[in-house]
Design an enzyme around this catalytic site. Structure first.
Site, mmCIF file in Angstrom:
data_model
loop_
_atom_site.group_PDB
_atom_site.id
_atom_site.type_symbol
_atom_site.label_atom_id
_atom_site.label_comp_id
_atom_site.label_asym_id
_atom_site.label_seq_id
_atom_site.Cartn_x
_atom_site.Cartn_y
_atom_site.Cartn_z
ATOM 1 C CG ASP A 1 15.152 42.424 -6.576
ATOM 2 O OD1 ASP A 1 13.953 42.233 -6.864
ATOM 3 O OD2 ASP A 1 15.947 41.502 -6.323
ATOM 4 C CG ASN B 1 25.511 35.938 -6.850
ATOM 5 O OD1 ASN B 1 24.463 35.809 -6.223
ATOM 6 N ND2 ASN B 1 25.808 37.030 -7.523
ATOM 7 C CG HIS C 1 21.860 37.775 -5.493
ATOM 8 N ND1 HIS C 1 21.836 38.107 -6.830
ATOM 9 C CD2 HIS C 1 20.793 36.932 -5.323
ATOM 10 C CE1 HIS C 1 20.812 37.504 -7.412
ATOM 11 N NE2 HIS C 1 20.177 36.783 -6.532
ATOM 12 C CD GLU D 1 24.300 40.496 -8.141
ATOM 13 O OE1 GLU D 1 23.741 39.706 -7.366
ATOM 14 O OE2 GLU D 1 24.495 40.243 -9.335
#
Ligand code: PGA
Length: 244
Positions: free
Chosen positions: A70, A138, A140, A145
Protein backbone atom coordinates in the site's frame (compact mmCIF):
# COMPACT_ATOMS: atom_id res chain seq x y z
CA UNK A 1 -8.48 -23.37 2.77
CA UNK A 2 -8.50 -24.19 6.47
CA UNK A 3 -8.64 -22.61 9.89
CA UNK A 4 -5.90 -20.07 10.51
CA UNK A 5 -3.03 -21.45 12.54
CA UNK A 6 -3.05 -19.21 15.63
CA UNK A 7 0.08 -18.84 17.76
CA UNK A 8 0.08 -16.71 20.91
CA UNK A 9 3.56 -15.42 21.79
CA UNK A 10 4.78 -14.04 25.10
CA UNK A 11 6.23 -10.78 23.84
CA UNK A 12 7.51 -8.73 20.91
CA UNK A 13 10.80 -10.62 20.70
CA UNK A 14 9.08 -14.00 20.50
CA UNK A 15 6.72 -12.61 17.86
CA UNK A 16 9.66 -11.33 15.79
CA UNK A 17 11.42 -14.70 15.95
CA UNK A 18 8.33 -16.74 15.13
CA UNK A 19 7.53 -14.45 12.20
CA UNK A 20 11.10 -14.67 10.93
CA UNK A 21 10.89 -18.48 11.06
CA UNK A 22 7.82 -18.41 8.80
CA UNK A 23 9.46 -16.02 6.33
CA UNK A 24 12.70 -18.02 6.34
CA UNK A 25 10.76 -21.21 5.62
CA UNK A 26 9.31 -19.63 2.48
CA UNK A 27 12.53 -17.93 1.38
CA UNK A 28 14.68 -21.02 1.88
CA UNK A 29 12.37 -23.15 -0.27
CA UNK A 30 13.70 -23.80 -3.76
CA UNK A 31 13.17 -21.20 -6.45
CA UNK A 32 12.06 -17.59 -6.64
CA UNK A 33 9.50 -16.27 -4.16
CA UNK A 34 7.26 -13.22 -4.23
CA UNK A 35 6.61 -11.56 -0.88
CA UNK A 36 4.30 -8.67 0.05
CA UNK A 37 5.65 -7.03 3.24
CA UNK A 38 3.48 -4.76 5.36
CA UNK A 39 4.90 -1.52 6.67
CA UNK A 40 3.74 -0.29 10.10
CA UNK A 41 5.26 -0.89 13.52
CA UNK A 42 4.25 -4.48 14.18
CA UNK A 43 6.60 -6.27 11.75
CA UNK A 44 9.67 -4.07 12.34
CA UNK A 45 11.27 -6.41 14.92
CA UNK A 46 10.74 -9.35 12.56
CA UNK A 47 12.46 -7.54 9.68
CA UNK A 48 15.39 -6.80 12.03
CA UNK A 49 15.56 -10.48 12.97
CA UNK A 50 15.56 -11.45 9.27
CA UNK A 51 18.32 -8.93 8.52
CA UNK A 52 20.40 -10.37 11.38
CA UNK A 53 19.94 -13.90 10.01
CA UNK A 54 20.98 -12.72 6.57
CA UNK A 55 24.07 -11.00 7.99
CA UNK A 56 25.03 -14.27 9.70
CA UNK A 57 24.65 -16.16 6.42
CA UNK A 58 21.53 -18.03 7.57
CA UNK A 59 19.16 -16.48 5.03
CA UNK A 60 19.69 -16.07 1.30
CA UNK A 61 17.40 -13.40 -0.18
CA UNK A 62 18.73 -13.47 -3.76
CA UNK A 63 15.58 -15.16 -5.07
CA UNK A 64 13.16 -12.82 -3.27
CA UNK A 65 10.94 -10.41 -5.18
CA UNK A 66 8.89 -7.83 -3.33
CA UNK A 67 5.48 -6.38 -4.20
CA UNK A 68 4.34 -3.21 -2.43
CA UNK A 69 1.21 -3.59 -0.29
CA UNK A 70 0.00 0.00 0.00
CA UNK A 71 0.98 3.63 -0.45
CA UNK A 72 -0.36 7.09 0.23
CA UNK A 73 -1.44 9.24 -2.71
CA UNK A 74 -0.65 12.90 -3.32
CA UNK A 75 2.94 12.86 -2.02
CA UNK A 76 6.12 14.01 -3.73
CA UNK A 77 8.37 10.99 -4.47
CA UNK A 78 10.88 11.97 -1.76
CA UNK A 79 8.24 12.81 0.89
CA UNK A 80 9.32 11.40 4.27
CA UNK A 81 5.84 9.88 4.68
CA UNK A 82 6.00 7.72 1.54
CA UNK A 83 5.46 4.09 2.58
CA UNK A 84 7.83 3.04 -0.20
CA UNK A 85 10.59 4.84 1.71
CA UNK A 86 9.56 3.01 4.90
CA UNK A 87 9.69 -0.32 3.05
CA UNK A 88 13.09 0.60 1.57
CA UNK A 89 14.56 1.38 5.01
CA UNK A 90 13.03 -1.54 6.92
CA UNK A 91 12.86 -4.31 4.29
CA UNK A 92 14.63 -3.75 0.98
CA UNK A 93 17.96 -2.40 2.20
CA UNK A 94 18.34 -4.65 5.28
CA UNK A 95 17.45 -7.71 3.19
CA UNK A 96 19.47 -6.60 0.13
CA UNK A 97 16.58 -6.71 -2.32
CA UNK A 98 17.54 -4.55 -5.32
CA UNK A 99 15.16 -2.22 -7.17
CA UNK A 100 14.96 -4.64 -10.12
CA UNK A 101 13.16 -7.13 -7.84
CA UNK A 102 10.56 -4.68 -6.51
CA UNK A 103 7.12 -3.95 -7.95
CA UNK A 104 5.99 -0.52 -6.81
CA UNK A 105 2.31 0.40 -6.77
CA UNK A 106 1.26 3.12 -9.23
CA UNK A 107 0.57 6.56 -7.77
CA UNK A 108 0.53 8.83 -10.84
CA UNK A 109 -1.96 9.49 -13.65
CA UNK A 110 -5.07 7.30 -13.87
CA UNK A 111 -4.15 5.26 -10.79
CA UNK A 112 -7.15 2.90 -10.88
CA UNK A 113 -6.45 1.97 -14.51
CA UNK A 114 -2.79 1.42 -13.65
CA UNK A 115 -3.83 -0.69 -10.63
CA UNK A 116 -5.86 -3.01 -12.87
CA UNK A 117 -2.77 -3.55 -15.05
CA UNK A 118 -0.59 -4.01 -11.93
CA UNK A 119 -2.94 -6.72 -10.61
CA UNK A 120 -3.07 -8.52 -13.97
CA UNK A 121 0.72 -8.53 -14.13
CA UNK A 122 0.93 -9.84 -10.58
CA UNK A 123 -1.42 -12.71 -11.48
CA UNK A 124 0.49 -13.39 -14.71
CA UNK A 125 3.78 -13.58 -12.84
CA UNK A 126 2.40 -16.34 -10.59
CA UNK A 127 0.79 -14.35 -7.78
CA UNK A 128 2.00 -13.98 -4.21
CA UNK A 129 3.85 -16.67 -2.24
CA UNK A 130 3.74 -14.92 1.14
CA UNK A 131 1.89 -11.84 2.32
CA UNK A 132 2.92 -10.36 5.66
CA UNK A 133 0.12 -8.27 7.11
CA UNK A 134 -0.51 -6.07 10.12
CA UNK A 135 -3.98 -5.47 11.51
CA UNK A 136 -5.55 -2.03 11.64
CA UNK A 137 -7.55 -1.18 14.75
CA UNK A 138 -10.48 -0.82 12.32
CA UNK A 139 -9.87 -4.30 10.88
CA UNK A 140 -8.17 -3.21 7.68
CA UNK A 141 -5.56 -5.25 5.81
CA UNK A 142 -3.23 -3.02 3.85
CA UNK A 143 -5.52 -0.08 3.14
CA UNK A 144 -8.56 -2.26 2.49
CA UNK A 145 -10.68 -0.14 4.78
CA UNK A 146 -14.07 -1.30 6.06
CA UNK A 147 -16.26 -1.95 4.19
CA UNK A 148 -14.12 -4.01 1.76
CA UNK A 149 -15.33 -7.32 0.44
CA UNK A 150 -13.26 -10.37 -0.39
CA UNK A 151 -13.37 -9.66 -4.13
CA UNK A 152 -12.04 -6.10 -3.84
CA UNK A 153 -9.38 -5.28 -6.40
CA UNK A 154 -6.19 -3.23 -6.26
CA UNK A 155 -7.43 0.35 -6.23
CA UNK A 156 -7.46 3.85 -4.81
CA UNK A 157 -9.22 4.37 -1.48
CA UNK A 158 -10.19 7.13 0.93
CA UNK A 159 -8.68 6.45 4.32
CA UNK A 160 -11.14 6.23 7.21
CA UNK A 161 -10.98 8.54 10.23
CA UNK A 162 -9.80 5.54 12.32
CA UNK A 163 -6.81 4.92 10.07
CA UNK A 164 -5.90 8.61 9.90
CA UNK A 165 -6.01 8.78 13.71
CA UNK A 166 -3.97 5.56 14.07
CA UNK A 167 -1.35 6.62 11.50
CA UNK A 168 -0.88 10.05 13.10
CA UNK A 169 1.56 8.35 15.48
CA UNK A 170 3.93 7.73 12.58
CA UNK A 171 3.95 11.28 11.22
CA UNK A 172 3.25 13.68 14.09
CA UNK A 173 -0.40 14.64 13.88
CA UNK A 174 -3.58 13.75 12.03
CA UNK A 175 -3.05 16.77 9.75
CA UNK A 176 0.15 15.10 8.50
CA UNK A 177 -1.59 11.88 7.40
CA UNK A 178 -2.58 11.78 3.71
CA UNK A 179 -6.27 11.04 3.21
CA UNK A 180 -6.05 9.01 0.00
CA UNK A 181 -4.12 5.87 -0.73
CA UNK A 182 -3.67 2.91 -3.05
CA UNK A 183 -3.79 -0.70 -1.85
CA UNK A 184 -3.47 -4.23 -3.15
CA UNK A 185 -7.04 -5.55 -3.09
CA UNK A 186 -8.28 -8.34 -0.84
CA UNK A 187 -8.76 -10.56 -3.88
CA UNK A 188 -5.04 -10.92 -4.74
CA UNK A 189 -4.07 -10.97 -1.04
CA UNK A 190 -6.51 -13.77 -0.19
CA UNK A 191 -5.19 -15.84 -3.10
CA UNK A 192 -1.63 -15.79 -1.77
CA UNK A 193 -0.16 -19.24 -1.11
CA UNK A 194 0.55 -18.16 2.46
CA UNK A 195 -0.72 -15.33 4.62
CA UNK A 196 0.92 -14.29 7.88
CA UNK A 197 -0.93 -11.81 10.07
CA UNK A 198 1.03 -10.17 12.89
CA UNK A 199 -0.84 -8.57 15.78
CA UNK A 200 0.70 -6.94 18.85
CA UNK A 201 -0.42 -4.82 21.77
CA UNK A 202 -3.55 -4.50 23.89
CA UNK A 203 -4.95 -1.83 21.53
CA UNK A 204 -5.54 -4.65 18.98
CA UNK A 205 -7.36 -6.95 21.42
CA UNK A 206 -10.94 -6.16 20.41
CA UNK A 207 -10.28 -6.19 16.69
CA UNK A 208 -8.20 -9.38 16.62
CA UNK A 209 -10.96 -11.22 18.49
CA UNK A 210 -13.59 -9.81 16.12
CA UNK A 211 -11.49 -10.77 13.10
CA UNK A 212 -10.92 -14.36 14.23
CA UNK A 213 -14.03 -15.10 16.28
CA UNK A 214 -16.76 -12.75 15.04
CA UNK A 215 -18.79 -12.92 11.83
CA UNK A 216 -16.82 -12.95 8.56
CA UNK A 217 -17.71 -9.90 6.51
CA UNK A 218 -16.80 -6.60 4.90
CA UNK A 219 -17.10 -4.61 8.15
CA UNK A 220 -13.96 -6.37 9.40
CA UNK A 221 -11.87 -6.97 6.26
CA UNK A 222 -9.32 -9.03 8.24
CA UNK A 223 -12.04 -11.58 9.03
CA UNK A 224 -11.70 -12.78 5.42
CA UNK A 225 -8.37 -14.43 6.25
CA UNK A 226 -10.58 -17.26 7.55
CA UNK A 227 -11.67 -17.80 3.93
CA UNK A 228 -8.27 -17.38 2.31
CA UNK A 229 -7.24 -19.81 -0.38
CA UNK A 230 -3.82 -20.71 1.04
CA UNK A 231 -2.49 -21.39 4.51
CA UNK A 232 -2.86 -18.69 7.15
CA UNK A 233 -0.66 -18.14 10.20
CA UNK A 234 -1.74 -15.59 12.81
CA UNK A 235 0.95 -14.57 15.30
CA UNK A 236 -0.47 -12.62 18.23
CA UNK A 237 1.30 -11.43 21.35
CA UNK A 238 -0.28 -12.12 24.71
CA UNK A 239 -1.24 -8.47 25.23
CA UNK A 240 -3.30 -8.45 22.04
CA UNK A 241 -4.85 -11.87 22.67
CA UNK A 242 -5.69 -11.40 26.34
CA UNK A 243 -6.18 -7.62 26.21
CA UNK A 244 -4.05 -6.66 29.15
P1 PGA B 1 0.80 -1.11 12.96
O1 PGA B 1 -0.17 -0.92 11.72
O2 PGA B 1 1.61 -2.34 12.69
O3 PGA B 1 1.69 0.14 12.94
O4 PGA B 1 -0.03 -1.21 14.20
C1 PGA B 1 -1.03 -1.95 11.36
C2 PGA B 1 -1.97 -1.51 10.26
O5 PGA B 1 -2.52 -0.41 10.30
O6 PGA B 1 -2.21 -2.30 9.33
Amino acid sequence: MGEPHLVVLDDARALARAGADVVAGVVNADGPVTIVPATGETPVGMYEELAARRARGDLDTRDVSIVQLDEYLGLEPDDRRALFGWMKRTVLEPLAVGAERVARLPTEGDVDAACAIFERELDASGGIDLVILGLGTNGHLGFNEPPSDASSVTRTVDLTADTIAANARYWGSERDVPTRAVTLGLRPLLEARHIMLLVAGASKHTIVRRALEGPVGEDVPASFVREARGSVTVLVDRAAWEGE
